[in-house]
Design a protein around this motif. Structure first.
Motif, short mmCIF file in Angstrom:
data_model
loop_
_atom_site.label_atom_id
_atom_site.label_comp_id
_atom_site.label_asym_id
_atom_site.label_seq_id
_atom_site.Cartn_x
_atom_site.Cartn_y
_atom_site.Cartn_z
N SER A 296 0.87 -1.39 0.09
CA SER A 296 -0.05 0.00 0.34
C SER A 296 0.70 1.36 -0.02
N ASN A 300 1.07 4.08 -2.75
CA ASN A 300 1.05 5.63 -2.43
C ASN A 300 2.29 6.33 -2.79
N LYS A 340 -6.82 -5.14 0.56
CA LYS A 340 -6.59 -3.89 1.08
C LYS A 340 -6.58 -2.74 -0.03
N GLU A 343 -9.88 -1.83 -0.96
CA GLU A 343 -10.42 -0.80 0.13
C GLU A 343 -10.05 0.71 -0.15
N GLU A 344 -8.74 0.45 -0.17
CA GLU A 344 -7.98 2.20 -0.23
C GLU A 344 -8.26 2.69 -1.58
N ARG A 345 -8.97 1.97 -2.45
CA ARG A 345 -9.27 2.56 -3.83
C ARG A 345 -8.16 2.84 -4.64
#
Lengths: 464, 497
Positions: A296, A300, A340, A343-345
């Motif tokens: 993740s 990002n 995950k 969900e965090e798009r």
């Protein structure tokens, strides 16, 4: 419609002995009557050339376990058992039958087809605990298997935009990120053992022939291999970018080893690569606990593609050498990472490659249904050449003696054959599902049937 | 034995193996201490040891005749009778090469005994009811009540109706809730195909032609033959549709769901080609799916077409087991099908990709439950017959399938094992089945007679029916129809407490 993708198989035997499943022995009470010769349709039993009055030792290689010689020998003089080699090579994950089927696929490039129903356990660990769906009566696709409709196995590597941006005038502001197209969702991973020059060259040529790429440590990319750079993914640490600038220059993809400091430096690293090359960057991360957070964070930080590497049995890696470590299996790791990111798009922005324990064709579409974009394989390509792998007492991968003398063409073709068989099998599964594009497989858990869910829903409810 | 209401045509007759030896479970080893005294030959009642007249040496032991460790409690046991303790007993390594997780060596051996004798094995050392797959049927057990109502075996009926629509079409009843699966002309030998049909007539049940035409030799058994309409439409003619009581649409097969069939050119011999109305030597593809059916409405059109052609026949719809098998079943009911036949992923085949057999579509155990419950919720369950196949290996599997919600089952592999199939899986390679069951090779297709095969099948069906009646009696039931959907009579090794 894209140009049809084909892999061309060619029957290519390797003149060496490999595993046999059965062993037949002839007892002393044999009366050399020749009944076994008559009843065996596979010609396992022949008379001795030097003395035709006597029977030769049975040729177990061709035995297909039909039991006719055993049952028809008038003296009951023949005995059969599982070959000790076959019993010994079966491990916790890598089963003897996998070696046999991979060896065969490398020889003829065909989808393994047999008669009679499935023979294995009802369910198992990891990928063995899921089935894939099929479409019946109401289905979107017609006939991809016999070629009347095109099923694409192509995938794209690279970063994607989450959404498009426009200025106040309605003009498109978003510039697409660079991507690399691969027509099969399989990369060749870093070889797990040192390869002789002929095998190394064959590995690269096979990757080139099927239009995929092989990941190789940059130090192993000798000058004479540079002509194949379009099909090689140099693997480096972030400090080696300048050292290998010459190799990176023409590469389409580059793999960088993960360090904990990497996410913060990622923008700068990408900039440094960009100054040298147009290559898309893949970050190679071991599948350790907490991998979801790492992935993740990398997404990002602007990562383009992430390669998550489990161990050779598809298990989570015990980085801190914890006692009583209970590794998760790759199937569950993929699902967890994928969810995950969903969900965090941010799932759509990244390409995820998974490897470790990819042993059979079915593992490729199954890992994609769990949430991967593509896979990387290593050991099966060596089993195609006669490698043996023992899990106990510790991992031992053995290449056959004399492999370094086998012509490059033969080794290349066997790897190509194996991939041809896998590609056809992926088509079979996609065709049954009615999915025409491999990209659509990603995270399509609705087209998978998970044992733990359906068993709980059926028997768990009935018998609670 | 108490006789139940089985057809009077069923006659049990011992029909031994066509081979000299069976596959041995045990191994007797004779050491050098043997003095060839012949005591073992005298004491063993099973014929393991022999010393022929006038010979002064004992023959090597005939292992397959040995009953194993349970013999050790008997006073005639050779191990204890041998004056030199020269004999020892162990499991035979050969036994490990027979069978697999789903069909264990014990299950194959047990089925062979049933086909030979007509009854379940008397030996207590064979686990022939349950396989070793570690899931599905192999995890279910029966929960017999302590004091069931007293029922005489003669009162117990194993018959089921196949037409539950009350639509004026043929009121077909079969005497045992099992019929034979589709195996095409070309995929099995003619003696196999004919004996299957003959046995179906004897048991007042059915067999199925598979996709590949309707050989004339089956005409005496027309009332017990289901003819199949599959995606290649091979051998389908108006005349064959009109000849039978049940027509089956094969949408998919459990062993290769979503994939078409492929008859290799070399298997397309003159007679096969004639039957299929195709050109000899050409590879024949059965596409997937029906290119005329992309919706339930199209599907109804299909069924109407058959019903128009044969005004009394029943229509069966054979589908495999995707996630939405329940929807497909309800759709088929509304389209007018009499029989919904669901074929699970672990079912048999003459040839299928290994990857499909293992991975595509769900095992039958889940699908039965899913379809039964959905049809019930839709209020349609009583108007259709639900038939399960694809992994029904034993009489216990059959009973479990019915308890989960099926009315009956279709079997294929169990029939072939009765004819001494060893499940070697080489049905399609080279000259085909070396045991003559699934081969059209001129030499191999002649390894047994139709008479032998028919009796073996009749015996096996009898052994299953015998077990079924015993189980019904233990549940205190007079009809197999009472068993449908009774999951309360089952327990699951993992979940039940």
């Amino acid at each position: 419609m894209p140009k049809k993708y084909h892999i061309y198989p060619k029957v290519t035997p390797l003149e060496m002995e490999y595993l046999y499943k059965f062993k037949i022995t002839r007892g002393e009470n044999c009366i050399n009557c020749g009944k076994c010769t008559k009843v065996c349709i596979y010609e396992a039993h022949k008379r001795r050339k030097d003395d035709p009055r006597k029977m030769a030792d049975p040729n177990t290689v061709v035995c297909r376990n039909c039991f006719r010689c055993i049952q028809e020998c008038p003296r009951g003089a023949l005995e059969k058992s599982l070959h000790q080699d076959y019993v010994n090579i079966s491990g916790f994950y890598w089963k003897a039958d996998m070696f046999l089927t991979l060896w065969k696929q490398a020889e003829d490039g065909k989808v393994p087809v047999t008669g009679a129903g499935y023979r294995g356990p009802f369910t198992g660990a990891g990928f063995d605990s899921m089935w894939t769906d099929m479409s019946e009566i109401v289905r979107p696709t017609r006939d991809g298997i016999h070629g009347r409709e095109y099923i694409s196995t192509g995938v794209e590597l690279g970063r994607k935009h989450n959404h498009l941006a426009f200025d106040t005038e309605g003009r498109l502001l978003t510039q697409p990120h660079p991507t690399v197209d691969i027509p099969i969702p399989i990369l060749f991973d870093i070889p797990p053992v040192e390869l002789s020059p002929n095998v190394m060259l064959a590995l690269i040529k096979a990757a080139s022939e099927i239009s995929t790429c092989v990941i190789l440590p940059a130090a192993d990319i000798k000058p004479e291999l540079k002509t194949y750079i379009a099909n090689i993914i140099p693997f480096i640490t972030e400090s080696e970018i300048d050292k290998y600038a010459d190799i990176l220059k023409n590469a389409r993809l580059v793999a960088i080893d993960y360090t904990d400091a990497l996410p913060d430096k990622l923008a700068a690293i990408k900039e440094r690569i960009k100054n040298i090359s147009n290559a898309v960057t893949i970050i190679r991360v071991p599948a350790i606990s907490g991998i979801e957070g790492i992935v993740s964070k990398l997404v990002n930080s602007g990562a383009e593609a992430i390669h998550i590497v489990a161990d050779y049995r598809g298990q989570e890696i015990n980085k801190d050498k914890e006692a009583n470590f209970k590794p998760r299996l790759l199937k569950d790791i993929i699902r967890s990472i994928h969810l995950k990111l969903v969900e965090e798009r941010i799932r759509d922005e990244i390409t995820l490659i998974f490897s470790g324990g990819m042993a059979m064709a079915e593992h490729v579409p199954k890992s994609m249904l769990c949430g991967g974009d593509l896979t990387a394989i290593d050991i099966p390509l060596l089993i195609a050449l006669g490698a043996r792998l023992y899990e106990e007492p510790e991992k031992l991968l053995l290449l056959p003696d004399g492999l370094e003398k086998i012509p490059v063409d033969i080794i290349t073709q066997r790897m190509v054959n194996l991939m041809c068989a896998w590609h056809s099998q992926i088509l079979e599964m996609m065709g049954a599902m009615g999915i025409r594009e491999a990209r659509r497989l990603r995270g399509e858990t609705g087209r998978a049937i998970f044992f733990e869910e359906i068993d709980q829903e059926t028997f768990g409810k009935l018998f609670k | 034995m108490g006789e139940n209401m089985k057809p009077s045509t069923v006659k049990i007759k011992k029909m031994p193996s066509r081979f000299k030896h069976q596959v041995p479970k045990y191994k007797i080893t004779r050491s050098d201490d043997c003095i060839n005294c012949g005591t073992c030959a005298k004491t063993c009642p099973y014929g393991v040891h022999e010393r022929p007249e006038g010979h002064n040496r004992v023959n090597p032991p005939i292992n397959y005749k040995c009953i194993g460790f349970e013999c050790q409690s008997k006073e005639f046991c050779c191990l204890t009778q041998c004056p030199r303790q020269a004999l020892s007993l162990s499991l035979n390594p050969m036994y490990e090469t027979l069978g697999d997780y789903r069909w264990t060596a014990d299950m194959i051996t047990g089925t062979w005994i049933m086909a030979e004798t007509g009854y379940p094995p008397e030996r207590t050392d064979l686990e022939y009811n349950v396989g070793n797959s570690g899931g599905g049927f192999d995890k279910l057990r029966f929960k017999f009540p302590a004091n069931p109502p007293k029922v005489d075996k003669a009162e117990i009926s194993t018959a089921i109706e196949l037409n539950r629509r009350n639509d004026g079409r043929a009121p077909v009843v079969i005497s045992t809730p099992v019929y034979g699966g589709g195996m095409s002309f070309g995929s099995v030998s003619l003696p196999t195909m004919v004996s299957k049909a003959h046995n179906a007539a004897i048991w007042n049940t059915f067999t199925c032609t598979g996709e590949g035409g309707y050989p004339e030799i089956l005409m005496p058994y027309d009332d017990h033959v289901i003819t199949q309409v599959a995606t290649g439409l091979f051998g389908v003619r108006e005349e064959t549709i009109q000849r039978v009581k049940i027509i089956e649409f094969k949408y998919a097969q459990g062993a290769k769901p979503g994939l078409g069939g492929h008859l290799l050119g070399e298997k397309n011999t003159e007679s096969v080609a004639k039957m299929r109305e195709a050109v000899k030597g050409a590879s024949l593809f059965s596409p997937f799916p029906f290119h005329s059916v992309y919706s339930i409405e199209d599907h109804k059109k299909h069924i109407d077409w058959i019903k128009e052609m044969n005004p009394i026949a029943l229509v069966s719809v054979k589908v495999s087991t995707p996630n939405d098998v329940d929807m497909v079943a309800v759709g088929s009911y509304y389209a007018g099908a009499h029989i919904i036949h669901i074929d699970g992923g672990y079912g048999g085949t003459g040839a299928a990709p290994d990857i499909a057999k293992k991975n595509i579509a769900m095992p039958i155990e889940y699908a039965i439950t899913k379809v039964h419950n959905f049809l019930k919720a839709e209020g349609a369950r009583d108007a259709v017959t639900l038939i399960a196949s694809g992994g029904i290996r034993t009489a216990h599997d059959l009973v479990k399938a019915i308890c989960l919600g099926a009315d009956g089952a279709v079997i294929g592999t169990a029939e072939l094992v009765s004819l001494e199939c060893v499940r070697c899986g080489n049905c399609e390679s080279g000259r085909g089945c070396s045991r003559g069951i699934a081969s059209t090779d001129s030499e191999l297709a002649d390894l047994f007679t139709e008479e032998w095969a028919t009796q073996r099948l009749t015996n096996m069906y009898h052994a299953w029916n015998y077990q079924l009646v015993e189980i019904l009696q233990k549940f205190g039931m007079k009809s197999v129809k009472e068993l449908v959907g009774r999951t309360d009579l089952l327990e699951h090794i993992d979940y039940s407490k």
